[in-house]
Enzyme design. Structure first.
Site, PDB file in Angstrom:
ATOM      1  N   ASP A  62      -6.053   2.440  -3.324  1.00 34.75           N
ATOM      2  CA  ASP A  62      -7.272   2.265  -2.541  1.00 34.75           C
ATOM      3  C   ASP A  62      -7.534   3.457  -1.619  1.00 34.75           C
ATOM      4  O   ASP A  62      -8.533   3.472  -0.892  1.00 34.75           O
ATOM      5  CB  ASP A  62      -7.264   0.949  -1.756  1.00 34.75           C
ATOM      6  CG  ASP A  62      -6.185   0.861  -0.693  1.00 34.75           C
ATOM      7  OD1 ASP A  62      -5.319   1.766  -0.632  1.00 34.75           O
ATOM      8  OD2 ASP A  62      -6.204  -0.121   0.077  1.00 34.75           O
TER       9      ASP A  62
ATOM     10  N   ASP B  40      -1.289   1.591  -4.164  1.00 39.88           N
ATOM     11  CA  ASP B  40      -2.183   0.522  -4.625  1.00 39.88           C
ATOM     12  C   ASP B  40      -3.576   1.041  -4.925  1.00 39.88           C
ATOM     13  O   ASP B  40      -4.494   0.262  -5.204  1.00 39.88           O
ATOM     14  CB  ASP B  40      -2.225  -0.642  -3.633  1.00 39.88           C
ATOM     15  CG  ASP B  40      -2.946  -0.328  -2.335  1.00 39.88           C
ATOM     16  OD1 ASP B  40      -2.893   0.846  -1.905  1.00 39.88           O
ATOM     17  OD2 ASP B  40      -3.543  -1.244  -1.738  1.00 39.88           O
TER      18      ASP B  40
ATOM     19  N   SER C 100       0.829  -1.198   0.000  1.00 33.53           N
ATOM     20  CA  SER C 100       0.000   0.000   0.000  1.00 33.53           C
ATOM     21  C   SER C 100       0.868   1.253   0.000  1.00 33.53           C
ATOM     22  O   SER C 100       1.653   1.458  -0.914  1.00 33.53           O
ATOM     23  CB  SER C 100      -0.950  -0.035   1.198  1.00 33.53           C
ATOM     24  OG  SER C 100      -1.879   1.012   1.163  1.00 33.53           O
TER      25      SER C 100
ATOM     26  N   ASP D 192      -2.752   6.580  -3.353  1.00 37.05           N
ATOM     27  CA  ASP D 192      -1.576   5.914  -2.799  1.00 37.05           C
ATOM     28  C   ASP D 192      -1.154   4.825  -3.787  1.00 37.05           C
ATOM     29  O   ASP D 192      -1.839   4.594  -4.801  1.00 37.05           O
ATOM     30  CB  ASP D 192      -1.872   5.373  -1.405  1.00 37.05           C
ATOM     31  CG  ASP D 192      -2.858   4.226  -1.392  1.00 37.05           C
ATOM     32  OD1 ASP D 192      -3.676   4.131  -2.336  1.00 37.05           O
ATOM     33  OD2 ASP D 192      -2.837   3.419  -0.453  1.00 37.05           O
TER      34      ASP D 192
END
Length: 380
Positions: free
Chosen positions: A241, A239, A88, A237
């Site tokens: 999400d 990833d 992440s 960010d």
């Protein structure tokens, strides 16, 4: 400590839990994706190979994928679970492993502790692993990411409103292409992007801590916003999400000379206001967490809809949404202050792509109404 032995041991524990706890798990299988960090692709394939050796079907997404695409595809594929290899917004040296339930939400207590206990039962040096071309391992095509993009465009609530100039950064993550495609599908022009941060790069050469909340992480985005004449700047960010947002600070006497990052709560208020003003029904449900602003509950009361405050962590928001659906409450929005937002019915996890599309609409509607996003916040 993220290495192939740890990943294989983790996959084995997950596989054992699925066989013990989920009906028809072996045939339904696990859908797997990964980001662009070091060895993420290797860890994803190792996961599939361990599960195949246990007799569990695995479906690998092609290339790198945003976490929301993986979570969204779980229910579409009727998979027993999902895994995405990603750290992440953690620093470049990290990697990580997110596990999703069949609902498309992340695991919660007691499932996490049950899986952890099973992981501990395996010797990481003695875990069977199938060949990469095992019959139980399949590779998905791009149709699932295309279907996700088509669904993401449907989050618009005022599709007749024309778009405005948006600046965007993928922050060296995997959201860039998906966001651009979602904007086009939603009827918006592609955003002005930070070219240095648009392509996936697990070394994150321009940011030491790729988190939109961190000081300095959005500096290049604000440069792009000023030069492109944008009215809002958006950051995923790595990833994709989470969503960070910055706006011109119209309270400054020299309008346009300064920008400010919105807090996670301010972004949440904008989403809640927009969604509650443009949807209907007293069965609607909004959810937030204990560490987030209490204003959402007051907004829900004003609109006559249900609201819930739950534990910290977006996985709990997904759980509440699933539980309340069983008693006739229709989830329309959930957020927590750490830049996690869900503005669509699926997946039951935070989604920075659909959030970016809807924030672009909020900015467009403000312009249509002859006000700024700051004006909208002050009205709220």
């Amino acid at each position: 400590r993220m290495n192939r032995l740890v990943v294989r041991q983790t996959a084995a524990g997950l596989g054992r839990w699925l066989l013990n706890s989920v009906d028809n798990a072996a045939d339904r299988g696990v859908v797997i994706a990964h980001d662009a960090r070091r060895k993420s692709n290797v860890f994803a394939v190792d996961t599939a190979r361990v599960l195949a050796a246990m007799g569990i079907k695995s479906m690998l997404h092609p290339g790198v994928q945003p976490t929301p695409v993986l979570a969204w595809s779980i229910t579409g594929l009727n998979a027993a679970a999902g895994v995405v290899v990603t750290a992440s917004h953690n620093p470049p040296t990290d990697n990580g492993y997110k596990v999703f339930l069949e609902t498309g939400s992340q695991i919660v207590t007691p499932i996490d502790t049950e899986i952890a206990a099973l992981i501990g039962d395996f010797d990481p040096l003695d875990i069977p692993i199938a060949a990469e071309d095992d019959a139980l391992i399949s590779r998905l095509d791009t149709s699932w990411s295309s279907a996700y993009v088509a669904a993401a465009s449907q989050v618009r609530l005022r599709p007749e409103v024309s778009g405005v100039q948006i600046a965007y950064t993928a922050m060296h993550g995997v959201g860039g292409d998906t966001v651009a495609a979602a904007f086009t599908a939603a009827g918006f022009d592609p955003p002005a992007v930070v070219a240095e941060q648009q392509e996936p790069d697990g070394t994150f050469p321009t940011v030491s801590f790729p988190n939109p909340e961190e000081p300095g992480a959005m500096d290049l985005l604000l440069v792009a916003a000023r030069s492109s004449g944008a009215v809002v700047a958006l950051a995923n960010d790595p990833d994709a999400d989470r969503l960070g947002v910055a706006i011109p600070d119209t309270r400054d006497s020299a309008v346009g000379s300064s920008w400010r990052k919105l807090s996670g709560d301010e972004i949440g208020w904008l989403f809640a206001d927009h969604i509650l003003r443009h949807t209907a029904g007293d069965d609607r449900l909004v959810v937030t967490t204990l560490v987030s602003s209490s204003l959402l509950a007051r907004m829900a009361e004003a609109h006559g809809v249900h609201s819930v405050e739950t534990f910290t962590g977006f996985k709990w928001i997904g759980r509440i949404a699933a539980e309340r659906a069983a008693v006739g409450q229709r989830f329309v929005f959930g957020y927590e202050q750490a830049l996690g937002y869900l503005v669509a019915p699926r997946p039951l996890d935070k989604d920075g792509v659909t959030a970016a599309v809807l924030m672009a609409e909020i900015a467009a509607l403000a312009g249509h109404d002859g006000i700024t996003v700051q004006d909208r916040l002050e009205a709220i």
